[in-house]
Scaffold this motif. Structure first.
Motif, PDB file in Angstrom:
ATOM      1  N   VAL A 156       4.207   3.591  -4.921  1.00  0.00           N
ATOM      2  CA  VAL A 156       3.325   3.261  -3.793  1.00  0.00           C
ATOM      3  C   VAL A 156       2.915   1.649  -4.116  1.00  0.00           C
ATOM      4  O   VAL A 156       2.782   1.229  -5.431  1.00  0.00           O
ATOM      5  CB  VAL A 156       1.984   4.036  -3.888  1.00  0.00           C
ATOM      6  N   GLY A 157       3.059   0.802  -3.124  1.00  0.00           N
ATOM      7  CA  GLY A 157       2.693  -0.721  -3.172  1.00  0.00           C
ATOM      8  C   GLY A 157       2.471  -1.299  -1.978  1.00  0.00           C
ATOM      9  O   GLY A 157       3.058  -0.817  -0.896  1.00  0.00           O
ATOM     10  N   GLU A 158       2.221  -2.469  -1.941  1.00  0.00           N
ATOM     11  CA  GLU A 158       2.240  -3.501  -0.985  1.00  0.00           C
ATOM     12  C   GLU A 158       3.659  -3.676  -0.472  1.00  0.00           C
ATOM     13  O   GLU A 158       4.482  -4.240  -1.090  1.00  0.00           O
ATOM     14  CB  GLU A 158       1.403  -4.766  -1.205  1.00  0.00           C
ATOM     15  N   LEU A 159       3.934  -3.543   0.647  1.00  0.00           N
ATOM     16  CA  LEU A 159       5.456  -4.090   1.192  1.00  0.00           C
ATOM     17  C   LEU A 159       5.488  -5.548   1.407  1.00  0.00           C
ATOM     18  O   LEU A 159       4.634  -6.075   1.908  1.00  0.00           O
ATOM     19  CB  LEU A 159       5.419  -3.380   3.061  1.00  0.00           C
ATOM     20  N   MET A 160       6.474  -6.041   0.646  1.00  0.00           N
ATOM     21  CA  MET A 160       6.573  -7.406   0.960  1.00  0.00           C
ATOM     22  C   MET A 160       7.735  -7.754   1.827  1.00  0.00           C
ATOM     23  O   MET A 160       7.671  -8.975   2.386  1.00  0.00           O
ATOM     24  CB  MET A 160       6.858  -8.120  -0.564  1.00  0.00           C
ATOM     25  N   GLY A 161       8.599  -6.853   2.058  1.00  0.00           N
ATOM     26  CA  GLY A 161       9.533  -6.885   2.972  1.00  0.00           C
ATOM     27  C   GLY A 161      10.907  -6.391   2.986  1.00  0.00           C
ATOM     28  O   GLY A 161      10.958  -5.680   1.867  1.00  0.00           O
ATOM     29  N   LEU A 162      11.811  -6.669   3.756  1.00  0.00           N
ATOM     30  CA  LEU A 162      13.030  -5.862   3.623  1.00  0.00           C
ATOM     31  C   LEU A 162      13.942  -7.130   3.637  1.00  0.00           C
ATOM     32  O   LEU A 162      14.094  -8.107   4.572  1.00  0.00           O
ATOM     33  CB  LEU A 162      13.588  -5.087   4.734  1.00  0.00           C
ATOM     34  N   PHE A 163      14.825  -7.357   2.746  1.00  0.00           N
ATOM     35  CA  PHE A 163      15.766  -8.358   2.386  1.00  0.00           C
ATOM     36  C   PHE A 163      16.989  -8.299   1.737  1.00  0.00           C
ATOM     37  O   PHE A 163      17.249  -7.718   0.860  1.00  0.00           O
ATOM     38  CB  PHE A 163      15.045  -9.798   1.304  1.00  0.00           C
ATOM     39  N   ALA A 207      14.374  -2.996  11.233  1.00  0.00           N
ATOM     40  CA  ALA A 207      13.778  -4.417  10.635  1.00  0.00           C
ATOM     41  C   ALA A 207      12.342  -4.687  11.210  1.00  0.00           C
ATOM     42  O   ALA A 207      11.593  -5.380  10.484  1.00  0.00           O
ATOM     43  CB  ALA A 207      14.919  -5.382  10.874  1.00  0.00           C
ATOM     44  N   ARG A 208      12.256  -4.386  12.638  1.00  0.00           N
ATOM     45  CA  ARG A 208      11.175  -4.593  13.202  1.00  0.00           C
ATOM     46  C   ARG A 208       9.781  -3.808  12.567  1.00  0.00           C
ATOM     47  O   ARG A 208       8.556  -4.409  12.253  1.00  0.00           O
ATOM     48  CB  ARG A 208      10.940  -4.242  14.670  1.00  0.00           C
ATOM     49  N   ASP A 209      10.002  -2.508  11.949  1.00  0.00           N
ATOM     50  CA  ASP A 209       9.142  -1.740  11.584  1.00  0.00           C
ATOM     51  C   ASP A 209       8.562  -2.466  10.048  1.00  0.00           C
ATOM     52  O   ASP A 209       7.381  -2.703   9.719  1.00  0.00           O
ATOM     53  CB  ASP A 209       9.604  -0.294  10.870  1.00  0.00           C
ATOM     54  N   PHE A 210       9.766  -3.161   9.308  1.00  0.00           N
ATOM     55  CA  PHE A 210       9.386  -3.761   8.081  1.00  0.00           C
ATOM     56  C   PHE A 210       8.617  -4.847   8.249  1.00  0.00           C
ATOM     57  O   PHE A 210       7.762  -5.289   7.469  1.00  0.00           O
ATOM     58  CB  PHE A 210      10.709  -3.951   7.082  1.00  0.00           C
ATOM     59  N   GLU A 211       8.823  -5.642   9.194  1.00  0.00           N
ATOM     60  CA  GLU A 211       8.136  -6.965   9.754  1.00  0.00           C
ATOM     61  C   GLU A 211       6.647  -6.595  10.045  1.00  0.00           C
ATOM     62  O   GLU A 211       5.754  -7.260   9.495  1.00  0.00           O
ATOM     63  CB  GLU A 211       8.741  -7.659  10.616  1.00  0.00           C
ATOM     64  N   LYS A 212       6.518  -5.473  10.717  1.00  0.00           N
ATOM     65  CA  LYS A 212       5.273  -4.980  11.342  1.00  0.00           C
ATOM     66  C   LYS A 212       4.286  -4.533  10.342  1.00  0.00           C
ATOM     67  O   LYS A 212       3.311  -4.787  10.282  1.00  0.00           O
ATOM     68  CB  LYS A 212       5.463  -4.039  12.260  1.00  0.00           C
ATOM     69  N   PHE A 213       4.781  -3.872   9.130  1.00  0.00           N
ATOM     70  CA  PHE A 213       4.118  -3.350   8.299  1.00  0.00           C
ATOM     71  C   PHE A 213       3.983  -4.176   6.774  1.00  0.00           C
ATOM     72  O   PHE A 213       3.539  -3.568   5.704  1.00  0.00           O
ATOM     73  CB  PHE A 213       4.619  -1.992   7.766  1.00  0.00           C
ATOM     74  N   LYS A 214       4.587  -5.516   6.922  1.00  0.00           N
ATOM     75  CA  LYS A 214       4.544  -6.376   5.624  1.00  0.00           C
ATOM     76  C   LYS A 214       2.797  -6.570   5.282  1.00  0.00           C
ATOM     77  O   LYS A 214       2.286  -6.573   6.473  1.00  0.00           O
ATOM     78  CB  LYS A 214       5.188  -7.755   5.991  1.00  0.00           C
ATOM     79  N   GLY A 215       2.769  -6.454   4.111  1.00  0.00           N
ATOM     80  CA  GLY A 215       1.329  -6.484   3.501  1.00  0.00           C
ATOM     81  C   GLY A 215       0.594  -5.258   3.566  1.00  0.00           C
ATOM     82  O   GLY A 215      -0.598  -5.353   3.039  1.00  0.00           O
ATOM     83  N   TYR A 216       1.184  -4.222   4.225  1.00  0.00           N
ATOM     84  CA  TYR A 216       0.570  -2.776   4.190  1.00  0.00           C
ATOM     85  C   TYR A 216       0.920  -2.233   2.909  1.00  0.00           C
ATOM     86  O   TYR A 216       2.036  -2.243   2.359  1.00  0.00           O
ATOM     87  CB  TYR A 216       0.769  -1.985   5.479  1.00  0.00           C
ATOM     88  N   LEU A 217       0.122  -1.176   2.733  1.00  0.00           N
ATOM     89  CA  LEU A 217       0.401  -0.177   1.395  1.00  0.00           C
ATOM     90  C   LEU A 217       1.474   0.695   2.035  1.00  0.00           C
ATOM     91  O   LEU A 217       1.071   1.510   2.968  1.00  0.00           O
ATOM     92  CB  LEU A 217      -0.800   0.514   0.898  1.00  0.00           C
ATOM     93  N   VAL A 218       2.411   1.071   1.348  1.00  0.00           N
ATOM     94  CA  VAL A 218       3.518   1.828   1.641  1.00  0.00           C
ATOM     95  C   VAL A 218       3.883   2.924   0.436  1.00  0.00           C
ATOM     96  O   VAL A 218       3.843   2.597  -0.560  1.00  0.00           O
ATOM     97  CB  VAL A 218       4.947   1.180   2.143  1.00  0.00           C
ATOM     98  N   GLU A 219       4.362   3.924   0.692  1.00  0.00           N
ATOM     99  CA  GLU A 219       5.030   4.842  -0.160  1.00  0.00           C
ATOM    100  C   GLU A 219       6.622   5.080   0.101  1.00  0.00           C
ATOM    101  O   GLU A 219       6.790   5.339   1.141  1.00  0.00           O
ATOM    102  CB  GLU A 219       4.467   6.403   0.007  1.00  0.00           C
ATOM    103  N   ILE A 220       7.140   4.846  -0.776  1.00  0.00           N
ATOM    104  CA  ILE A 220       8.615   4.934  -1.039  1.00  0.00           C
ATOM    105  C   ILE A 220       9.180   6.188  -1.716  1.00  0.00           C
ATOM    106  O   ILE A 220       8.687   6.506  -2.943  1.00  0.00           O
ATOM    107  CB  ILE A 220       9.264   3.689  -1.579  1.00  0.00           C
ATOM    108  N   SER A 221       9.851   7.017  -1.083  1.00  0.00           N
ATOM    109  CA  SER A 221      10.421   8.298  -1.822  1.00  0.00           C
ATOM    110  C   SER A 221      12.030   7.938  -1.950  1.00  0.00           C
ATOM    111  O   SER A 221      12.666   7.560  -0.909  1.00  0.00           O
ATOM    112  CB  SER A 221      10.520   9.622  -0.979  1.00  0.00           C
ATOM    113  N   LEU A 222      12.429   8.304  -3.233  1.00  0.00           N
ATOM    114  CA  LEU A 222      14.036   7.996  -3.410  1.00  0.00           C
ATOM    115  C   LEU A 222      14.552   9.338  -3.604  1.00  0.00           C
ATOM    116  O   LEU A 222      14.118  10.260  -3.924  1.00  0.00           O
ATOM    117  CB  LEU A 222      13.944   7.125  -4.972  1.00  0.00           C
TER     118      LEU A 222
END
Length: 151
Positions: free
Chosen positions: A115-122, A89-104
């Motif tokens: 790829v998009g801007e991380l808004m968070g983990l909810f 959860a700390r990682d998601f908070e720390k990188f909020k607002g940054y560009l991330v790549e998600i692999s499914l």
């Protein structure tokens, strides 16, 4: 998480807390004919070789006392790197607002990478803003999420 990884986490926490580090991850796995016990640490401003050495010496000494590993192994303590996977959860908070790549694990609309801007983990949902469109991914469907590094 394996029993060895749990034991290692417990053993290393006093030196982590005392030095205001973050314990990012612990891995115990076999690669080729060797077993590796890897401990990834971080801190504000980044991790130095001295930080890694301090944790390595402390952990090595404690592991020798307790001797929880049956196999011979190679102990590595390092920084997780700038493109480390987001896990806590700390990682998601720390990188909020940054560009991330998600692999499914399974494709959505014939795509497995987003790829998009991380808004968070909810509530176990990862939210990103991809080209102005909000996308939501269930964390259990995500094989990897990591920051996008542009040079």
């Amino acid at each position: 998480m394996s029993k060895i990884e749990e034991i290692t986490r417990d053993i290393v926490m006093p030196v982590i807390i005392q030095n205001k580090y973050e314990l990012v991850d612990v891995e115990y796995k076999k690669e080729g004919s060797n077993w590796y016990l890897r401990v990834y640490i971080d801190k504000d401003g980044g991790v130095s070789l001295d930080d890694c050495q301090l944790v390595s010496e402390y952990l090595s000494s404690k592991l020798d006392e307790i001797d929880p590993l049956q196999n011979s192994y190679i102990l590595e303590v390092s920084s997780p790197g700038i493109d480390r996977p987001l896990k806590s959860a700390r990682d998601f908070e720390k990188f909020k607002g940054y560009l991330v790549e998600i692999s499914l694990f399974t494709a959505i609309d014939k795509k497995k990478k987003f790829v998009g801007e991380l808004m968070g983990l909810f509530d176990d949902k990862i939210l990103i803003l991809e080209n102005g469109i909000q996308r939501e991914f269930n964390i259990k469907d995500v094989s990897l999420i990591k920051p996008v590094i542009k040079f």
